[in-house]
Design an enzyme around this catalytic site. Structure first.
Site, short mmCIF file in Angstrom:
data_model
loop_
_atom_site.label_atom_id
_atom_site.label_comp_id
_atom_site.label_asym_id
_atom_site.label_seq_id
_atom_site.Cartn_x
_atom_site.Cartn_y
_atom_site.Cartn_z
N GLU A 354 0.87 -1.19 -0.08
CA GLU A 354 0.15 0.08 -0.03
C GLU A 354 0.64 1.24 0.24
O GLU A 354 0.48 2.22 -0.36
CB GLU A 354 -1.18 0.14 1.28
CG GLU A 354 -2.27 1.05 1.07
CD GLU A 354 -3.05 0.96 2.10
OE1 GLU A 354 -2.94 1.30 3.20
OE2 GLU A 354 -4.36 0.81 1.91
N HIS A 385 6.18 -26.84 2.89
CA HIS A 385 5.29 -27.92 2.29
C HIS A 385 4.14 -27.44 1.45
O HIS A 385 3.03 -28.20 1.18
CB HIS A 385 4.64 -28.96 3.68
CG HIS A 385 5.65 -29.29 4.76
ND1 HIS A 385 6.19 -30.40 4.48
CD2 HIS A 385 6.08 -28.71 5.79
CE1 HIS A 385 7.02 -30.59 5.37
NE2 HIS A 385 6.95 -29.83 6.03
N LYS A 511 -13.81 1.99 -3.47
CA LYS A 511 -14.93 2.13 -2.58
C LYS A 511 -16.10 3.02 -2.87
O LYS A 511 -17.26 2.79 -2.68
CB LYS A 511 -14.19 2.98 -1.24
CG LYS A 511 -13.05 2.34 -0.67
CD LYS A 511 -12.45 3.47 0.62
CE LYS A 511 -11.09 2.93 0.98
NZ LYS A 511 -10.60 3.85 2.04
#
Ligand SMILES: O=P(O)(O)OC[C@H]1O[C@](O)(CO)[C@@H](O)[C@@H]1O
Length: 556
Positions: A354, A385, A511
């Protein structure tokens, strides 16, 4: 400010990159057997090992020349002295002031900001003590057993990560929980077993306008009033607000005495040192929280005062610039070898991406070089893994940060358990060192039985660069240092790339259009021309599904 590629030393840097392009880490280690001595730095609780990076002395010189030419020392001073380093928003970025001791001062616009910072810390302390001592009572008169932090992004990731990392230092009560997801799923899970009479919510939002957190807070308020009735008392006894916008907290109904404020000059992803850190203080006590601040402050002093070549954040940052702009390695993995650091990768994803996921310079021109890499991570032993296959044999080069505490489990009481857990820690360190070694050297340098004639799918080519960061032990103080190290790394890189690490314009439009999209969903305007065909199709599909479900509800 000058773009990185326009600096006078850029051609030398490019020449160095050209030279190093085909150099294998194996050869660097053969040529320089004491590479660790040459390439590790130490400060207080931290050891930074850069010896597994594809760099030589000339590389370091080229990077330092760029840093000086980019006026890095001046930029560091501007950061600490409250200059408006966040140019697009015309304000300083003073997260470092949040950890300055009370006997120091820092004038911003003619006013010393340190006393207000310490007043807020004192206010925080009194709220923490009231809750922890059982004196804070819910509407039914019962003491608080559980605190739920409602926040997202910087108002969630830092406190969540620190509370998990420092859980060995927890002093209960209360239990501390985190809820961030907009869809309500985390909250519903928690509410299912929380007791409303003994639950306190922290409404944590710098702006106090974030839709995700407002929605969760509203659900929490309704849950409380369903069970406890009296709205007025609920607001008084079951909510604390943390924000840079006291008016909005008041408008939402949080009484002034339960509001903790911070300032516009604290960026969300840099805010865990402010009152946003309240969950951390509730978890480990205020003394522990002050230790976290002290660790970060010590690192701040190191960053501000140490020559560039011995400066941990500077060298960590320059190594990143080298990988990205010199070696074209644009993937970066964060790999903690300690289960307590589970949320560190997510925290750093926000901090780095960000901050530095930008393509325009401070003068609003396009950059002609790469900036922030794609950064992701996971606990190292688990990732072994899962995705280490790609690190060892994939087509992508990845720069890795291995992070581990050198010592652990010393204070486990039972000798038998201490011995067993110490063994597990040793195993973990062994895996950490083995992986970075294999990534560096490849298999043929490590195992003489590996034959050149072996099938290619079995070979490990090596030459994957990595950094190892060792903490003495994981404590509030050392965690403070580690986080400040990464914050300053981000700042140094932004300075070289000539970008602003303190704004985030790239998140605003999403937004805004989400609001219009929700309105269209409510009004069922999913076929309107304002939406593209893909979005119309998806909205129609969901609305049809809902209609079908409503019909079957009516029929049953
Ligand atoms: O604390 P707030 O204002 O709710 O914002 C939460 C997060 O949202 C962002 O603004 C991004 O949308 C982050 O920068 C911030 O940390």
């Amino acid at each position: 400010m000058t773009r990185l590629s326009a600096l006078a030393h850029w051609p030398q840097f490019e020449q160095e990159a050209h030279h190093m392009h085909d150099v294998h880490l194996r050869d660097l280690h053969q040529q320089e057997p004491n590479r660790f001595d040459q390439w590790h730095l130490q400060f207080d609780q931290l050891l930074l090992d850069l010896s597994k990076q594809r760099m030589r002395a000339e590389t370091r010189k080229a990077l330092l020349q760029l840093a000086r030419e980019a006026k890095l020392p001046e930029a560091i001073e501007a950061l600490f002295t409250g200059q408006p380093v966040n140019r697009s928003e015309q304000r300083p970025a003073l997260h470092t002031a949040l950890r300055q001791p009370s006997d120091t001062s820092l004038e911003v616009d003619g006013e010393d900001i340190i006393p207000a910072i310490h007043q807020t810390l004192d206010h925080m302390e009194s709220l923490v003590n009231t809750v922890r001592s059982g004196q804070w009572r819910g509407v039914t008169g019962h003491p608080i057993t559980d605190v739920v932090n409602l926040g997202v992004g910087g108002s969630d990731l830092g406190p969540l990560m620190a509370c998990h990392a420092l859980r060995d230092f927890a002093v209960q009560p209360p239990r501390v929980h985190f809820v961030s997801t907009m869809d309500g799923s985390q909250l519903v899970d928690r509410l299912a077993w929380l007791n409303p009479s003994t639950t306190l919510f922290i409404f944590s939002s710098k702006s106090f306008t974030t839709a995700d957190t407002l929605a969760n807070a509203e659900t929490a308020r309704r849950w409380l009033s369903q069970h406890l009735g009296d709205e007025g008392l609920i607001m008084k006894r079951h909510f604390i607000g943390v924000s840079a916008s006291p008016d909005k907290m008041t408008a939402w109904g949080i009484p002034e005495a339960h509001q903790l404020c911070f300032w516009e000059w604290v960026g969300g992803r840099y805010s865990l040192w402010s009152a946003i850190g309240l969950p951390i203080a509730l978890k480990i006590g205020m003394a522990g929280f002050r230790e976290l601040l002290a660790g970060a402050h010590a690192l701040d002093q190191h960053f501000r005062q140490t020559p560039l070549e011995e400066n941990l954040p500077v060298m960590l940052a320059l190594t990143g610039v080298w990988n990205i702009n010199g070696l074209n390695i644009n993937a970066h993995a964060v790999l903690p070898y300690d289960g307590r650091m589970k949320y560190l990768p997510a925290y750093l994803e926000q901090l780095e991406m960000e901050s530095n996921g930008k393509c325009t310079t401070q003068d609003d021109e396009g950059v002609d070089y790469d900036t922030c890499p794609v950064l992701w991570g996971e606990l190292g032993p688990n990732a072994q893994h899962a995705f280490y296959q790609l690190l060892h044999q994939g087509t992508q080069a990845v720069n890795c940060d291995f992070i581990a505490p050198a010592r652990r489990y010393e204070d486990v009481k039972s000798p038998d358990q201490r011995q067993q857990l110490t063994r597990q820690h040793r195993m973990t360190l062994a895996n950490c060192f083995a992986q970075s070694r294999l990534l560096m050297l490849g298999d043929s340098a490590l195992d003489p039985t590996v034959l050149d004639s072996a099938p290619r799918y079995r070979l490990y080519r090596g030459n994957q660069p990595s950094t190892t960061l060792l903490l003495e032990q994981l404590t509030p103080y050392s965690l403070g240092q580690l986080l400040a190290l990464y914050e300053h790394k981000v700042f140094v890189q932004a300075t070289l790339w000539d970008i602003n690490p303190f704004d985030q314009w790239g998140v605003e439009m999403g937004k805004k259009i989400a609001i219009a999209t929700e309105e269209a969903l409510v009004e069922q305007r999913h076929t309107m021309a304002e939406f593209d065909s893909s979005t119309q199709g998806l909205m129609s599909h969901c609305l049809h599904q809902q209609e079908a479900s409503n019909r079957s509800d009516l029929e049953s």
